[in-house]
Design a protein around this motif. Structure first.
Motif, mmCIF file in Angstrom:
data_model
loop_
_atom_site.group_PDB
_atom_site.id
_atom_site.type_symbol
_atom_site.label_atom_id
_atom_site.label_comp_id
_atom_site.label_asym_id
_atom_site.label_seq_id
_atom_site.Cartn_x
_atom_site.Cartn_y
_atom_site.Cartn_z
ATOM 1 N N LEU A 108 -5.754 -3.979 7.564
ATOM 2 C CA LEU A 108 -5.409 -4.022 6.147
ATOM 3 C C LEU A 108 -4.041 -3.399 5.900
ATOM 4 N N GLN A 113 -2.374 -4.276 2.396
ATOM 5 C CA GLN A 113 -3.492 -4.079 1.481
ATOM 6 C C GLN A 113 -3.855 -2.595 1.526
ATOM 7 N N GLU A 116 -7.121 -1.049 -0.246
ATOM 8 C CA GLU A 116 -8.329 -1.410 0.502
ATOM 9 C C GLU A 116 -8.403 -0.642 1.822
#
Length: 365
Positions: A108, A113, A116
């Motif tokens: 991630l 990201q 997350e």
């Protein structure tokens, strides 16, 4: 030995309180994942079209090794997507352990990201509060997001879980991003010399931090001295990009073309970060346009996809290669939405300055 250990721990706490805290860009720096001293630093695997391994047959150790290779030239696109699918399948298992969440967070992070990834790391740490890798990665991601306090706290959480050099490197990298660059660099240099890490991967990680700190202070020659410890033939993309940046700051563009170009040409898949630096060096030399054309094609693809993952690379391309102030500022702003380190702020400021200058020049015509 117990007395020595106690003194080291106290010294570490004192240093962390003084410096506040660290981890490097880099845009291009990946967090160090400390393992045993006998670990192989890098292995090269031939990509093939053999059938995928079934999700229930691949182990976490295999996935970890698979992800580890993703930091090397020509490997990222192939590896991270596949590893993510494997890990998502394992996360459906109620018995997922801290390593599963840590590896998922690494994927991630690579895909930007970040929120997350932090959630995954919190799950990892809740399962094993002593998970050094998870704390280091958490510090790194918070630092990229510009959250100095959370990055500092993650480094402080390593006290009693990791050795003094690892803790200090984490803490001093945070401090360097928080207005204490010169002091952090001097202290980390001292500690690196004092403790001389025998783990090759740990040493590579700290050398990268030191070289980045030196370069940011305008001490490119010192940065070069640090990087001379690294074998570029087995270096990750982030280190190769930093090596190129250091050499370009010394006007050694031909060396960038020769060395980085030869490495990039070894692989069918070309990394954006390395193509960008080749294009920049080639533009400064003014002798050919091979790499500029190659990266221009990549830029066109990224723009069609509105690929924010490479926003920093695109902003730099429009700043230094195909100079277009509006586009440079557009991508610099997009990059700033997710990455807020000093280099990201500088990129944004330079893009704004270029656009302002361009508008003023038009008025004087």
């Amino acid at each position: 030995m117990q007395g020595v250990a106690t003194r080291i721990k106290r010294a570490t706490i004192t240093a962390l309180i003084f410096f506040g805290v660290v981890l490097t860009n880099t845009s291009v720096a990946n967090p160090y994942t400390p393992k045993s001293d006998d670990e192989v630093v890098a292995k090269w695997k031939v990509l093939n079209d053999s059938p995928n391994v079934k999700f229930d047959q691949i182990s976490l150790a295999q996935i970890s090794d698979f992800i580890e290779q993703g930091q090397y030239p020509g490997e990222a696109d192939y590896r991270y997507g596949r590893a993510k699918a494997w890990l998502q399948a394992k996360l459906n298992n109620a018995n997922s352990d801290e390593q599963t969440f840590y590896l998922y967070a690494r994927v991630l992070q690579h895909q930007h990201q970040f929120d997350e990834a932090i959630i995954a790391l919190q799950r990892s740490i809740s399962l094993d509060p002593t998970a050094v890798n998870s704390w280091l990665l958490k510090a790194n991601i918070h630092l990229v997001q510009g959250d100095i306090i959370s990055a500092r706290n993650a480094c402080l959480a390593l006290i009693g879980k990791a050795d003094i050099l690892l803790i200090s490197a984490c803490a001093l990298e945070v401090a360097a991003q928080n207005g204490k660059l010169a002091e952090s660099y001097q202290e980390l240099s001292r500690l690196h010399t004092l403790y001389s890490p025998t783990n090759e991967q740990e040493n590579q990680w700290i050398v990268q931090i030191l070289a980045d700190m030196a370069l940011r202070q305008g001490e490119a020659e010192e940065a070069l001295v640090h990087l001379q410890q690294i074998d570029l033939n087995i270096a990750p993309v982030s280190l190769l990009a930093l090596w190129a940046d250091v050499h370009m700051s010394l006007n050694k563009y031909d060396q960038v073309i020769d060395k980085i170009g030869s490495i990039v040409n070894l692989y069918p898949i070309k990394d954006d970060a390395l193509l960008l630096r080749l294009a920049k060096a080639e533009k400064r030399l003014g002798t050919s346009v091979e790499w500029q054309k190659s990266f221009a094609q990549r830029v066109e693809l990224r723009e069609q996809r509105q690929d924010s993952l490479h926003a920093s690379d695109l902003a730099q391309y429009y700043l230094y290669v195909d100079v277009q102030p509006k586009k440079a500022l557009y991508w610099a702003k997009l990059n700033w939405q997710v990455a807020k380190q000093i280099t990201d702020r500088t990129l944004l400021e330079q893009s704004r300055k270029l656009l302002t200058q361009s508008q003023q020049d038009k008025k004087t015509l």
